[in-house]
Every structure is written in structure tokens, then in C-alpha cells.
Design an enzyme around this catalytic site. Structure first.
Site, PDB file in Angstrom:
ATOM      1  CG  HIS A  85      40.852  36.535  56.443  1.00 33.24           C
ATOM      2  ND1 HIS A  85      39.912  35.516  56.462  1.00 33.24           N
ATOM      3  CD2 HIS A  85      40.974  36.896  55.142  1.00 33.24           C
ATOM      4  CE1 HIS A  85      39.514  35.262  55.238  1.00 33.24           C
ATOM      5  NE2 HIS A  85      40.129  36.083  54.413  1.00 33.24           N
ATOM      6  CD  GLU A 121      41.174  40.151  53.583  1.00 30.64           C
ATOM      7  OE1 GLU A 121      40.852  39.836  52.427  1.00 30.64           O
ATOM      8  OE2 GLU A 121      40.424  39.965  54.570  1.00 30.64           O
ATOM      9  CG  ASP A 153      36.844  40.557  51.425  1.00 27.81           C
ATOM     10  OD1 ASP A 153      37.724  40.106  50.697  1.00 27.81           O
ATOM     11  OD2 ASP A 153      36.626  40.146  52.580  1.00 27.81           O
ATOM     12  CG  HIS A 206      34.627  37.151  51.109  1.00 27.50           C
ATOM     13  ND1 HIS A 206      34.065  35.978  50.636  1.00 27.50           N
ATOM     14  CD2 HIS A 206      35.926  37.133  50.708  1.00 27.50           C
ATOM     15  CE1 HIS A 206      34.983  35.287  49.990  1.00 27.50           C
ATOM     16  NE2 HIS A 206      36.119  35.958  50.019  1.00 27.50           N
ATOM     17  CD  GLU A 266      40.129  39.412  48.285  1.00 28.19           C
ATOM     18  OE1 GLU A 266      39.718  38.545  47.474  1.00 28.19           O
ATOM     19  OE2 GLU A 266      40.507  39.138  49.435  1.00 28.19           O
TER      20      GLU A 266
END
Length: 261
Positions: A15, A42, A44, A57, A118
Site C-alpha cells: 500500500h 498500490e 495514488d 494520496h 488508484e
């Protein structure tokens, strides 16, 4: 072989990289997660004022840098002047917010790595054009780097996911959330009709996971599943992937339990 996740082979996604040990969403954090053996990264993605894709993020830089303000209001040069290493007590002072393209260059050698991209620009009032432009630019780079079959596109916006599903003829695996309310579903379509996977955020019982699987949706879980007891619960529910902040520990626990090949 890619996408081998199942209830007895639970994959691990770092993450924002390996944020327990390195500043989140930075190249050193991603490299660390790769080095410890994650199956997926993962991250952003947002767009700067001058339309450059960066990895961060929050919609502001306040929490993860020494600056203040909204990402969308800052140029790339302004963002790159900030220190993104402050989360670890200055140990990584000087680390920069990375460009999405820098990340793509970093991961070139790793042919079996998967990705969860994301999208943080949502098509809410006044931001529709920007959100769709961000998604299209991300997808253009994904295709340029031949990652279409190795990624999911992720958003807390049913409207944005539906846009991608329609425009790209279902070519991309789409990542959403449970419960459906987290996606702000739009009238006229059901996001569960076109999701590849959903991160389950509540109702951690077997029935929840089975209901999603019966709709053709793979069941993933997030960062609250980080120790042996919570990972045991994830397994009992039917999770097939854990997105975690502490990949070293999660990988070790899964392997000890015989749940990671």
C-alpha cells in the site's frame, strides 16, 4: 503466471509501497516493497496544475511534505521543490514526490509484478474534465508501457469507473469497494456489474464475500488486516488479496500459514 490469487494463495499488495519503513508513495518505498517480495504495488495518482501526473494520496501536500496547499493548484516544479521524506523523522530528507512516469520506468525490469493504480481525481461538479483527462492520460501511459494485463484501475467513484468501462470497452480490470455506498453510485448503472474486484471495508463475514463472488467480483481486503489474527479472519471470509502497510510481516505470516505460494 499472473492473477493467481485465491483463498489459499493470498496475494500481497504494498500500500503506497512499504510505508512502515519508507515515506509513502515514493520511489524508495516502492523499490523496498519490490525487494521484500510483494505481488502488487498500490499507488495514488493526481494531476498537477500544469497537467503532469504525480504520485501522492492526499489532495493537499500538508501531511506528507514540508509544504502546504492543494496538489491541483501547484506546478510540477513547485511540488518537486518539496521534501516528501518528512514522515520518517528526517531519515529520508530530500526524497521527492515522484512522477507517474518515473514509477513506470522503475518497474520496467519486474515482469511479474502487478499494479493497483488508484485515480484520485473524481468527476464531481467542476472537476469532470480534469478527472477524465487524468484517467485517459494514465491509461495512455499504461498502454505505452504494456501494463494493461497487469493492473487494476481503482477509484472511489462509480461514475469514473463507468466512464473507463464504457470508453475502453471493458478492456481494463476495475477495482471498487464494498459497501457500494463508498462508490457514490450513479443512477442508471450498477458498479457491481463491471467490477473485477472490490476491497471489502466492512461486514467481515463469509456471506459478504460469497455474495460478491457470486456476482463475479474478486474479494480483497485492506490495511486493517496486518497481524496473524486479522489475517486468519481474512482467510476465513474468503479474501484473495491483502493490501498492507507492512508487507514484510504480512508476507511472513501468510507464508507461515501456507497461504502464499
Amino acid at each position: 503466471m499472473l492473477w493467481t490469487q485465491n483463498e489459499n494463495n493470498i496475494l500481497v499488495a504494498g500500500h503506497r509501497g512499504n510505508p512502515t519503513q519508507f515515506p509513502e508513495n515514493t520511489l524508495i518505498s516502492f523499490q523496498s516493497a519490490i525487494d521484500v517480495g510483494v505481488d502488487m504495488l498500490e499507488l495514488d495518482i493526481q494531476m498537477t496544475k500544469d497537467e503532469q501526473l504525480v504520485i501522492i494520496h492526499n489532495h493537499t501536500v500538508d501531511a506528507t511534505t514540508n509544504g502546504t496547499g492543494y496538489v491541483k493548484d501547484m506546478t510540477l516544479n513547485e511540488l518537486r521543490a518539496l521534501d516528501a521524506g518528512i514522515q520518517h523523522n528526517g531519515k529520508y530528507s530530500g526524497v521527492k514526490i515522484p512522477l507517474f512516469k518515473e514509477f513506470l520506468d522503475l518497474i520496467k525490469p519486474y515482469k511479474n509484478l502487478l499494479f493497483d493504480f488508484e485515480l484520485k481525481e473524481y468527476p464531481v461538479h467542476g472537476n469532470q474534465e480534469r478527472a477524465y483527462q487524468t484517467a485517459d492520460t494514465v491509461i495512455s501511459l499504461i498502454e505505452e508501457y504494456n501494463l494493461t494485463d497487469r493492473c487494476v484501475l481503482n477509484a472511489f467513484s462509480s461514475k469514473l469507473l463507468y466512464y473507463i468501462h464504457q470508453k475502453y470497452n471493458g478492456r481494463f480490470k476495475l477495482h471498487g469497494y464494498y459497501p457500494k455506498s463508498l462508490l457514490s453510485p450513479e443512477p442508471g448503472h450498477n458498479p457491481y456489474d463491471f467490477l473485477y474486484c472490490a476491497c471489502v471495508c466492512e461486514d467481515f463475514i463469509r456471506t459478504t464475500f460469497d455474495n460478491l463472488k457470486n456476482q463475479g467480483i474478486d474479494t480483497w481486503v485492506g490495511t486493517r488486516f496486518k497481524d496473524r489474527s486479522s489475517i486468519q479472519l481474512a482467510h476465513e471470509c474468503g479474501a484473495t488479496l491483502i493490501t498492507c502497510d507492512n508487507p514484510v510481516e504480512v508476507l511472513s505470516i501468510l507464508k507461515d500459514m501456507g497461504l502464499h505460494q
